[in-house]
Design a protein around this motif. Structure first.
Motif, short mmCIF file in Angstrom:
data_model
loop_
_atom_site.label_atom_id
_atom_site.label_comp_id
_atom_site.label_asym_id
_atom_site.label_seq_id
_atom_site.Cartn_x
_atom_site.Cartn_y
_atom_site.Cartn_z
N GLU A 57 26.41 -24.18 -84.31
CA GLU A 57 25.14 -23.46 -84.33
C GLU A 57 24.97 -22.62 -83.07
OE1 GLU A 57 21.69 -25.68 -85.41
OE2 GLU A 57 22.65 -26.51 -87.19
N LEU A 60 27.25 -19.54 -83.45
CA LEU A 60 26.66 -18.53 -84.35
C LEU A 60 25.52 -17.79 -83.67
CD1 LEU A 60 26.58 -20.55 -87.70
CD2 LEU A 60 28.15 -18.72 -87.06
N ASP A 64 25.49 -13.82 -82.74
CA ASP A 64 24.46 -13.01 -83.39
C ASP A 64 23.57 -12.30 -82.38
OD1 ASP A 64 23.31 -12.13 -85.90
OD2 ASP A 64 21.55 -13.30 -85.33
N ILE A 89 29.42 -25.28 -90.76
CA ILE A 89 29.42 -23.81 -90.83
C ILE A 89 28.66 -23.35 -92.07
CG2 ILE A 89 30.85 -21.76 -91.15
CD1 ILE A 89 32.97 -23.10 -89.38
N ARG A 90 28.98 -23.94 -93.21
CA ARG A 90 28.31 -23.55 -94.47
C ARG A 90 26.81 -23.74 -94.38
NH1 ARG A 90 32.98 -25.90 -97.13
NH2 ARG A 90 34.16 -24.23 -98.09
N SER A 92 24.90 -24.08 -91.71
CA SER A 92 24.30 -23.23 -90.66
C SER A 92 24.16 -21.79 -91.13
CB SER A 92 25.14 -23.27 -89.39
OG SER A 92 25.18 -24.57 -88.87
N LEU A 93 25.17 -21.27 -91.83
CA LEU A 93 25.10 -19.90 -92.32
C LEU A 93 23.98 -19.74 -93.36
CD1 LEU A 93 28.85 -18.86 -92.65
CD2 LEU A 93 27.20 -18.11 -90.94
N LEU A 98 20.43 -14.86 -89.61
CA LEU A 98 21.30 -14.11 -88.70
C LEU A 98 21.23 -12.63 -89.02
CD1 LEU A 98 24.28 -16.60 -88.96
CD2 LEU A 98 22.66 -16.41 -87.06
N GLU A 101 26.60 -9.70 -90.20
CA GLU A 101 27.26 -10.18 -91.41
C GLU A 101 28.27 -11.25 -91.02
OE1 GLU A 101 30.37 -8.68 -94.83
OE2 GLU A 101 29.35 -7.17 -93.63
N PHE A 102 28.05 -12.47 -91.50
CA PHE A 102 28.95 -13.59 -91.25
C PHE A 102 29.61 -14.00 -92.56
CE2 PHE A 102 26.38 -13.93 -87.49
CZ PHE A 102 27.19 -14.50 -86.55
N ARG A 103 30.90 -14.30 -92.48
CA ARG A 103 31.63 -14.83 -93.63
C ARG A 103 32.43 -16.03 -93.17
NH1 ARG A 103 34.90 -10.96 -96.78
NH2 ARG A 103 35.48 -9.95 -94.87
N PHE A 104 32.84 -16.83 -94.13
CA PHE A 104 33.53 -18.08 -93.80
C PHE A 104 34.79 -18.22 -94.65
CE2 PHE A 104 33.75 -22.80 -94.63
CZ PHE A 104 34.36 -23.11 -93.43
#
Length: 170
Positions: A57, A60, A64, A89-90, A92-93, A98, A101-104
């Motif tokens: 967290e 991220l 951000d 991660i999942r 938190s996203l 945010l 653009e965040f991807r995992f």
């Protein structure tokens, strides 16, 4: 002698070429790409993660808030962590609001950093890739500064190519 050549090339590229070919639709693709160097590219920031569930967290939030760059995607890649990094991660996203653009990308088996970066690179949409470790502390303008340095190198490459006649004459 090399100083004189460099000055002449700079003069030509910044003054003479700009006067004659400012609005010329017949520029070659390479010439147009040289003109486009001033535009900021879309950058993909790869962040490999291994057993970072306690820090995710904060990571991220730092990415951000700290990075001041508009054309950015951040790809977090789990390298087969033995803790609950992937779940963290999942969640938190989904939970955090945010701006970037965040991807995992989740790799279930630990196969090393090289593999993680390769898998992340295959998932990118950016023109350029940057890699950031989870324990890195970045300057707010880190990507802008990196782009300025790369721009200078690209410009010098184009000047060198022009000087030795590799480019088409203007």
């Amino acid at each position: 002698m090399s100083i004189i050549i460099t000055i002449e090339s700079l003069y030509f590229n910044f003054y003479k070429r700009g006067e004659k070919y400012e609005d010329n639709p017949n520029l070659s693709e390479y010439q147009q790409s040289i003109r486009a160097i001033d535009e900021q590219p879309f950058v993909s920031l790869l962040v490999p993660c291994y057993n970072e569930s306690d820090n995710i967290e904060g990571i991220l939030k730092t990415i951000d808030e700290a990075l001041d760059y508009d054309y950015l995607e951040v790809i977090l890649i789990n390298d087969g962590s033995t803790d609950n990094t992937a779940i963290k991660i999942r969640t938190s996203l989904m939970r955090m609001h945010l701006n970037k653009e965040f991807r995992f990308v989740d790799i279930e088996e630990n196969m090393g950093k090289e593999n993680v970066l390769l898998q992340g690179a295959l998932a990118t949409k950016g023109e350029f890739l940057m890699v950031m470790d989870t324990d890195a502390i970045l300057d707010v303008d880190a990507i802008k500064k990196w782009w300025c340095i790369l721009k200078i190198q690209l410009l010098m490459l184009s000047l060198g190519n022009h000087w030795y006649g590799i480019l088409q004459p203007y």
